[in-house]
Design an enzyme around this catalytic site. Sequence first.
Site: not given
Length: 591
Positions: A73, A298
């Site tokens: 990402e 995360h």
Amino acid sequence: MMVEESEEAARVQATEPSPQQQMCNSNNFDVRILTLNVWGIPGVSKDRVPRLEAICEQITSAAEPYHFVMMQEVWSINDYNIIALKLKPVLRYSHFFFSGVIGSGLCMFSSTPLNSVHFHNWSVNGLPHKVYHGDWWGGKGVALASTTLHGHNIVIATAHLHAVYHHLQDEYLHHRVVQAYESSQVLGWCASAAHTLILAGDFNCEPHEVPYRLLRYNAGLRDAFIDAPNKPVDGIGATNETPGNSYTSVSALRQDPTGKRIDHILYRPAANVKCKVQLCDLPWPLRVPGASYSYSDHEAVRAVFSITTDDDDSGDALITSNGPSPRRSILNQQQKQETTKTITAAPNNSITTTVPNNSTTEATPNDSNTETAANNSNTEATPKNRTTEASPKISTTPHLKNGSGNGSMNSSAPFVVMNDRLHNSCKQQSTMSAEHQLTNALHQQTDTLLDSAAICAQGMRSIKASKNFYTFLTFALTILNLILITVVSSSSGRSGGGAAGGVCVVGDECNSDDSGGGISGGWMFMLVLLLLLSVVITMYTLWLVVVWNRIETNAILATQLGLETLLEDLRKKNAAQFSNSSKVTVRSVQS
């Protein structure tokens, strides 16, 4: 995009030892790897700029520098350039993988040169009409690169599977199955010549889910977290939607208070390499020091591998996730053959034991297979176990029928027979245990493939339903377009000689009698605009029916065909394994 410059690369090449020198210097070395989904969506991700700076600070200030870092990402090429520049002192080489409309979001950083890179774009990756999800526009896939560390070839890979937007009604599950299957096939082909394969990334699936199982079993990968000697206190190792993360929502915590482990580091050593997991943990704190936010939504995952070259090819502990390694299978076959020969030995074969004074006995069978019988019977004994005083030569018969045999029976012979049978029984149990492990591994693979095929079949039904919906939508929009065209043309025809060709412009005074029943210019503009928009939407839905639906269908069909091939191969293996297990069981009962 490589960020190293030619001059610096030449200087590094001059100062660093050659691969041949590295090979001679070290056959045992550690590999430290880190993976993190940085959540770097420009304009959407919160605290993106300061978080990226904190991430780079954590990587560069690590007590033990990382050899490889995988990121997901990273959607902005500018963010990648900033990260690569900050990590250059410790990770000199890097690559950004372009794909799709906005990029794949994947990049990797390495302390050693990346010899070659490859990106496999998945055939399905979300739905194009769901713009707010964004996966299709990103063009996701699996990224691979080969490098050399201490003279050993290593293939590093990273991937980011399709996201889960609704846990109860997951419409992208069959997409993740296709992505896992394609990735496992590519990894199996690309890593055939490598000593070690390491795959790290955000898989958006937990260990019990089908895409994770398919990726592991079909590619023969092992999970570093499972093989690590030490586990976290909770035993889960959650990496997403954890309770301590500042970006975890309350609704996510209500669904799963402990979080999910969806970021993984998988590996597969080759047959001539021993790979041991020393550590797999979440090394970074829950919050950025001095700030109230976390590094990402995360958690970063770190793994440390100890790699040893097995030149003598005696690595007995190498077992892949698909079951025993080829070397272990060969050893099992040899052990099985020895056990079979011991069990099926003729009952009347006599063993002559010559016992000199205070000397070790030596077995000599009467049949031609002297070496095998000597090894299987285990009749060597010290004078303490078996001694003779009267006669120097004693003939014993381990397997007697009705008490008959050649020669006289020593009083210690029954003990020797029981000792041989106990030894053979232990061999049988070891062989059957290995057989059971291989059988369980084959059953797990079969279950995974069957579950994957069922999900693909469900995906085909979903594709068919979507096709019917978009076909109906295209038909309805076509009728609407015809109606709008009729209204616009009739309004223009009825306006005989009004202003601007019978159409009243906004602000003009028009008489309805003079305009022949025409509509005002404002309404006419709105009708024309609506007609153009309807035509564009009609063409888009027609593309979904004719083109995209076919692409998605072909991807599912290709995956189903591949799964059927793997299932057929597993059926043959299961049949052969069942036959071998039955023979061993029957022989064990007969003995």
